[in-house]
Design a protein around this motif. Structure first.
Motif, short mmCIF file in Angstrom:
data_model
loop_
_atom_site.label_atom_id
_atom_site.label_comp_id
_atom_site.label_asym_id
_atom_site.label_seq_id
_atom_site.Cartn_x
_atom_site.Cartn_y
_atom_site.Cartn_z
N MET A 25 -7.28 12.92 10.51
CA MET A 25 -6.34 11.80 10.66
C MET A 25 -5.44 11.65 9.42
SD MET A 25 -9.25 9.16 12.05
CE MET A 25 -8.23 7.77 12.51
N GLY A 26 -4.27 11.07 9.63
CA GLY A 26 -3.37 10.80 8.52
C GLY A 26 -3.67 9.42 7.93
N LEU A 27 -3.69 9.33 6.60
CA LEU A 27 -4.01 8.05 5.96
C LEU A 27 -3.05 7.75 4.82
CD1 LEU A 27 -5.92 5.60 5.47
CD2 LEU A 27 -7.19 7.07 3.88
N LEU A 28 -2.47 6.56 4.87
CA LEU A 28 -1.79 5.99 3.72
C LEU A 28 -2.65 4.81 3.28
CD1 LEU A 28 1.99 5.76 4.73
CD2 LEU A 28 0.80 7.62 3.58
N SER A 29 -3.05 4.79 2.02
CA SER A 29 -3.85 3.66 1.55
C SER A 29 -3.87 3.64 0.03
CB SER A 29 -5.28 3.74 2.10
OG SER A 29 -5.99 2.54 1.84
N GLY A 30 -4.42 2.58 -0.50
CA GLY A 30 -4.54 2.46 -1.95
C GLY A 30 -5.59 1.42 -2.29
N LYS A 31 -6.01 1.43 -3.53
CA LYS A 31 -6.93 0.40 -4.02
C LYS A 31 -6.20 -0.93 -4.03
CE LYS A 31 -7.60 -1.35 -8.14
NZ LYS A 31 -8.50 -2.51 -8.11
N SER A 42 -8.31 -6.32 -13.24
CA SER A 42 -7.38 -6.81 -14.26
C SER A 42 -6.09 -6.02 -14.10
CB SER A 42 -7.96 -6.60 -15.66
OG SER A 42 -7.89 -5.22 -16.00
N PRO A 43 -4.99 -6.48 -14.68
CA PRO A 43 -3.75 -5.71 -14.55
C PRO A 43 -3.93 -4.25 -14.97
CG PRO A 43 -3.29 -7.86 -15.48
CD PRO A 43 -4.78 -7.75 -15.39
N GLN A 44 -4.57 -4.03 -16.11
CA GLN A 44 -4.69 -2.66 -16.61
C GLN A 44 -5.70 -1.84 -15.81
OE1 GLN A 44 -2.53 -1.61 -19.10
NE2 GLN A 44 -3.23 0.40 -18.40
N SER A 45 -6.84 -2.46 -15.44
CA SER A 45 -7.84 -1.68 -14.68
C SER A 45 -7.29 -1.32 -13.30
CB SER A 45 -9.16 -2.44 -14.56
OG SER A 45 -9.08 -3.48 -13.61
N ALA A 46 -6.52 -2.22 -12.71
CA ALA A 46 -5.93 -1.92 -11.40
C ALA A 46 -4.96 -0.74 -11.51
CB ALA A 46 -5.20 -3.14 -10.83
N TYR A 47 -4.17 -0.73 -12.55
CA TYR A 47 -3.22 0.37 -12.78
C TYR A 47 -3.97 1.68 -13.03
CZ TYR A 47 0.29 3.26 -15.12
OH TYR A 47 1.11 4.30 -15.48
N ASP A 48 -4.95 1.63 -13.93
CA ASP A 48 -5.68 2.85 -14.29
C ASP A 48 -6.46 3.41 -13.09
OD1 ASP A 48 -4.73 2.54 -16.86
OD2 ASP A 48 -6.58 1.66 -17.65
N ASP A 49 -7.13 2.53 -12.36
CA ASP A 49 -7.90 2.98 -11.19
C ASP A 49 -6.97 3.59 -10.14
OD1 ASP A 49 -10.27 2.14 -12.28
OD2 ASP A 49 -10.43 0.31 -11.08
N ALA A 50 -5.83 2.92 -9.91
CA ALA A 50 -4.89 3.41 -8.89
C ALA A 50 -4.36 4.79 -9.27
CB ALA A 50 -3.73 2.42 -8.74
N LYS A 51 -3.99 4.95 -10.52
CA LYS A 51 -3.45 6.24 -10.96
C LYS A 51 -4.50 7.35 -10.84
CE LYS A 51 -0.64 7.93 -14.80
NZ LYS A 51 0.11 7.46 -15.98
N ALA A 52 -5.71 7.04 -11.24
CA ALA A 52 -6.79 8.05 -11.15
C ALA A 52 -7.05 8.42 -9.69
CB ALA A 52 -8.06 7.50 -11.79
N TYR A 112 -0.73 7.95 -1.32
CA TYR A 112 -1.15 6.74 -2.03
C TYR A 112 -0.17 5.59 -1.80
CZ TYR A 112 -3.65 3.79 -5.17
OH TYR A 112 -4.40 2.75 -5.66
N VAL A 113 -0.74 4.39 -1.61
CA VAL A 113 0.06 3.19 -1.41
C VAL A 113 -0.28 2.17 -2.50
CG1 VAL A 113 0.80 1.42 0.23
CG2 VAL A 113 -0.15 3.57 1.08
N VAL A 114 0.68 1.80 -3.31
CA VAL A 114 0.49 0.74 -4.29
C VAL A 114 0.26 -0.55 -3.51
CG1 VAL A 114 1.55 -0.54 -6.20
CG2 VAL A 114 1.93 1.94 -5.97
#
Ligand SMILES: [Zn+2]
Length: 433
Positions: free
Chosen positions: A159-165, A179-189, A203-205
Motif C-alpha cells: 500500500m501507499g502511505l503518506l504519514s509523519g510523526k 518539544s519543538p527540537q525533539s519533534a524536529y529531530d525525530d521527524a528528520k530521522a 514523509y508528511v510534516v
C-alpha cells in the motif's frame, strides 16, 4: 488468482476511472471500457491499459485474469485519517475538543509501546484493504515507533502511505507532548530512515493543529517542510467553533486561523488542511493562491457536530478538495460511506454531488491533493497496479431490488454509495482480499 502476483498478467474487466475533475470539465472525464484490458507487469506497475481488442501483441501471451463479472476501478485513496484512533470509533462524546480529551489523547498515549502499535497498524491496514483503500495520508502519534509500525504494515501489503510523526508540545496530557527540537529531530530521522527503505512511503510534516503546538514548534515544522521539498504538510483547520475561539485566544495577533500556519511557512502547494468547514473568504483565497488543499471529512463532521462543509464555496474560490474518512472522529473506513455522507452534507448547501464527483475525489482527486497522482488514482501506464473489483451484493433483497432499477454506470456508482458492493482489493498487482 494470486498466482498472478508473481508474474505479468492481463486483467480483463469493465474498467472505469477518471482522468480529471468532472466538476470543472464535465462528465466526459469518466473513462468506461466495458471490455477493457489492464496489463500488469511483475514489477507491480501498469504496463498498458485500453480496449481488450486493441491489446498490443507484446502482451498477448500474458496470462489473463478474467474479471468481466465485476466492475474494476482504481484503488481508493483516503486523504485524511488517524491510525491510532482505530479503537475509539463511535466513542460517545460531545464536540471536537471534549472528544480529543476524553477519548483520543488517552488512546494515543498507548502508542509508545511498539507491540501495541504493530497490532493496531496491522488491523488498520487490513481494514483499509477490506474496503478498497490502497493508499492513504494518515496521522500517527508523537511516537517514532508508531510511525515505524505503520510504515512497515503498509509496505508489507503493497500500500501507499503518506504519514509523519505528530508534533504536539502543549495542551495535551504529558505523555503526548514532545518539544519543538525533539519533534524536529525525530521527524528528520524518521524521514531519512523510512523514505529510502519503503518505495511507497512519503514523509508528511504533521503538527496536529495550532492548539497543541507552540510557535517555536510550528516554526521548526515550517523549517523541516522547507528543508525537504518532497515533504507534504498535514494539519487540521476550521473544524469547530470552540477550536476557532481557542485559536483566537492563543494567537491574538493573527488575523485568521490560516494566517497562523502561514506565518510559519506551512501553507504551500504540498499542504493538506483537514476540515476547513468554517474557512473565511480570505482564507479560501489564500489557500487557492498557495495551491493548498482542503480535505473534507463528512462522517466526522456530522458525528462531532462540527458543521457542514460547503464544497461549492471551496471550488469557486479555486481550492482543491480531497476526501477523508477521518477515523476515529469519522465513523466508517468505507469510501462508500464517506461518499454517501459527502452527498448528504452537500445537500445542506443545496448542492447535489454526482457520483462522478465523489468517485473522482476518492480516486484521482485525492491522489492529486496528496501529490501521488503520478503513481496512483487512475489507470495509466507506469502507475501502480492498484485496483478494486466491485460486484453488487446479491444476498440482500433490498439491494438487489435497487440494482434492478440501475440504468447506467452513473446510476450504478451512485447507488453503490448507499448499497456498498462486495470489494476485492489488489495492490501492486497482487490480490490482497
Ligand atoms: Zn483528523
Amino acid at each position: 488468482m494470486t498466482a498472478a502476483s508473481v508474474s505479468n498478467f492481463v486483467l480483463r474487466a469493465h474498467l472505469v476511472w477518471w482522468d480529471d475533475d468532472p466538476f470543472f470539465t464535465g462528465q466526459s472525464v469518466r473513462r468506461s471500457l466495458e471490455d477493457g484490458a489492464l496489463a500488469c507487469a511483475s514489477d507491480g506497475r501498469i504496463a498498458w491499459v485500453g480496449e481488450a481488442s486493441a491489446l498490443p501483441t507484446e502482451f498477448a501471451d500474458w496470462p489473463v485474469v478474467d474479471r468481466r463479472d465485476g466492475m474494476v476501478l482504481p484503488g481508493f485513496v483516503d486523504a485524511h485519517l488517524h491510525f491510532p484512533q482505530t479503537a475509539i470509533i463511535g466513542a460517545y462524546g460531545t464536540d471536537l475538543l471534549a472528544w480529543l480529551e476524553t477519548h483520543t489523547f488517552p488512546e494515543e498515549s498507548r502508542f509508545g509501546d511498539c507491540a501495541h502499535a504493530e497490532t493496531i497498524a496491522a488491523i488498520f491496514a487490513d481494514e483499509l484493504l477490506a474496503v478498497g483503500v490502497t493508499s492513504a495520508c494518515v496521522f500517527s502519534t508523537i511516537h517514532p515507533v508508531a510511525l515505524k509500525a505503520l510504515a512497515a504494515a503498509f509496505n508489507q501489503r503493497g500500500m501507499g502511505l503518506l504519514s509523519g510523526k505528530t508534533a504536539m508540545d502543549r495542551n495535551a496530557i504529558p505523555a503526548l507532548q514532545d518539544s519543538p527540537q525533539s519533534a524536529y529531530d525525530d521527524a528528520k530521522a524518521l524521514l531519512l530512515d523510512l523514505q529510502p527503505r519503503y518505495e511507497r512511503f512519503g514523509y508528511v510534516v504533521t503538527p496536529r493543529f495550532a492548539i497543541t503546538s507552540t510557535e517555536a514548534q510550528l516554526e521548526l515544522c515550517g523549517a523541516l517542510h522547507a528543508e525537504f521539498p518532497e515533504t507534504r504538510m498535514q494539519t487540521h483547520i476550521n473544524e469547530s467553533a470552540r477550536e476557532i475561539a481557542t485559536i483566537k485566544e492563543l494567537f491574538p495577533a493573527d488575523e485568521s486561523y490560516l494566517a497562523v500556519y502561514d506565518r510559519f511557512g506551512l501553507v504551500t502547494d504540498r499542504s493538506l488542511f483537514a476540515h476547513g468547514i468554517h474557512s473565511t473568504p480570505a482564507e479560501l483565497e489564500r489557500m487557492a493562491d498557495a495551491g493548498a488543499a482542503v480535505v473534507h471529512c463528512p462522517t466526522s463532521n456530522t458525528f462531532l457536530g462540527s458543521g457542514l462543509f460547503n464544497p461549492g464555496a471551496n471550488r469557486e474560490a479555486g481550492v482543491a478538495i480531497g476526501l477523508g474518512c477521518d477515523i476515529g472522529g469519522g465513523t466508517a473506513f468505507s469510501p462508500f460511506v464517506t461518499m454517501q455522507e459527502a452527498y448528504k452534507v452537500a445537500r445542506f448547501s443545496d448542492q447535489s454531488l454526482t457520483a462522478d464527483e465523489t468517485f473522482y475525489w476518492h480516486t484521482l482527486g485525492n491522489a492529486r491533493v496528496m501529490k501521488t497522482d503520478a503513481e496512483a488514482g487512475s489507470f495509466a501506464a507506469g502507475k501502480w497496479a492498484d485496483f478494486v473489483v466491485l460486484e453488487s451484493g446479491a444476498d440482500n433483497p433490498v439491494a438487489k431490488l435497487r440494482m434492478q432499477r440501475v440504468q447506467s454506470v452513473t446510476d450504478q456508482l451512485f447507488a453503490w454509495q448507499f448499497f456498498a458492493p462486495k470489494v476485492e482489493t489488489w495492490t501492486r498487482g497482487v490480490q490482497r482480499t
